[in-house]
Design an enzyme around this catalytic site. Sequence first.
Site, PDB file in Angstrom:
ATOM      1  N   PRO A  79      15.799   1.037  35.661  1.00  0.00           N
ATOM      2  CA  PRO A  79      15.975   1.735  34.211  1.00  0.00           C
ATOM      3  C   PRO A  79      14.462   1.720  33.108  1.00  0.00           C
ATOM      4  O   PRO A  79      14.312   1.156  33.259  1.00  0.00           O
ATOM      5  CB  PRO A  79      17.586   0.749  33.345  1.00  0.00           C
ATOM      6  CG  PRO A  79      17.795  -0.467  34.725  1.00  0.00           C
ATOM      7  CD  PRO A  79      16.486  -0.397  35.776  1.00  0.00           C
ATOM      8  N   CYS A  80      14.831   3.340  32.855  1.00  0.00           N
ATOM      9  CA  CYS A  80      13.991   3.447  32.048  1.00  0.00           C
ATOM     10  C   CYS A  80      13.770   3.508  30.153  1.00  0.00           C
ATOM     11  O   CYS A  80      12.890   3.844  29.603  1.00  0.00           O
ATOM     12  CB  CYS A  80      12.510   4.347  32.300  1.00  0.00           C
ATOM     13  SG  CYS A  80      13.695   6.015  32.349  1.00  0.00           S
ATOM     14  N   GLN A  81      15.030   3.231  30.096  1.00  0.00           N
ATOM     15  CA  GLN A  81      15.580   3.898  28.779  1.00  0.00           C
ATOM     16  C   GLN A  81      14.558   3.349  27.588  1.00  0.00           C
ATOM     17  O   GLN A  81      14.023   3.362  26.869  1.00  0.00           O
ATOM     18  CB  GLN A  81      16.522   3.062  28.285  1.00  0.00           C
ATOM     19  CG  GLN A  81      17.858   4.097  29.336  1.00  0.00           C
ATOM     20  CD  GLN A  81      18.685   3.666  30.543  1.00  0.00           C
ATOM     21  OE1 GLN A  81      17.572   3.091  31.060  1.00  0.00           O
ATOM     22  NE2 GLN A  81      19.210   4.063  30.999  1.00  0.00           N
ATOM     23  N   VAL A  83      11.048   1.748  28.210  1.00  0.00           N
ATOM     24  CA  VAL A  83       9.948   2.631  27.830  1.00  0.00           C
ATOM     25  C   VAL A  83       9.815   4.154  27.430  1.00  0.00           C
ATOM     26  O   VAL A  83       8.905   4.614  27.103  1.00  0.00           O
ATOM     27  CB  VAL A  83       9.017   2.014  29.357  1.00  0.00           C
ATOM     28  CG1 VAL A  83       8.795   0.972  29.268  1.00  0.00           C
ATOM     29  CG2 VAL A  83      10.290   2.543  30.439  1.00  0.00           C
ATOM     30  N   SER A  84      10.809   3.955  27.339  1.00  0.00           N
ATOM     31  CA  SER A  84      11.189   5.683  26.946  1.00  0.00           C
ATOM     32  C   SER A  84      11.520   6.228  25.878  1.00  0.00           C
ATOM     33  O   SER A  84      11.978   5.434  24.689  1.00  0.00           O
ATOM     34  CB  SER A  84      12.836   6.887  27.399  1.00  0.00           C
ATOM     35  OG  SER A  84      12.364   7.921  26.569  1.00  0.00           O
TER      36      SER A  84
END
Length: 124
Positions: A79-81, A83-84
């Site tokens: 999951p990249c939430q 670092v987005s």
Amino acid sequence: MTKLKVLDLFSGIGGFSLGLERTGGFSTVAVCEIDEFCRRLLSRRFPNARQYDDVRTLTAERLAHDGIHRVNVITGGFPCQDVSNAGKRAGIEGSRSGLWSEIHRLAGELRPGLPRRGERRSIA
């Protein structure tokens, strides 16, 4: 031809595994995805793969208990939430993006790699 065995973490809809399998050289033996809708889709796309729902509870021991004693490839779109720019920007150690460490943990437990010389492989 012996296919390389894939463990797909944070599987989503199975994009990584679909791409790998379409090369003809890989077989997905296990997927791990927390989202229920995605798991239903994964069960149709990979009917012979073992399915797990939480990467935090997945271990080499559990895989071995289920008949998966060795994998050659671990893939995962963590999951990249965090670092987005569109997310909370908590960074790589955020509660979701920090799950990348589970890939590292499982790689250490499983030690994936190419088949050893003389080792016969069958798809689990």
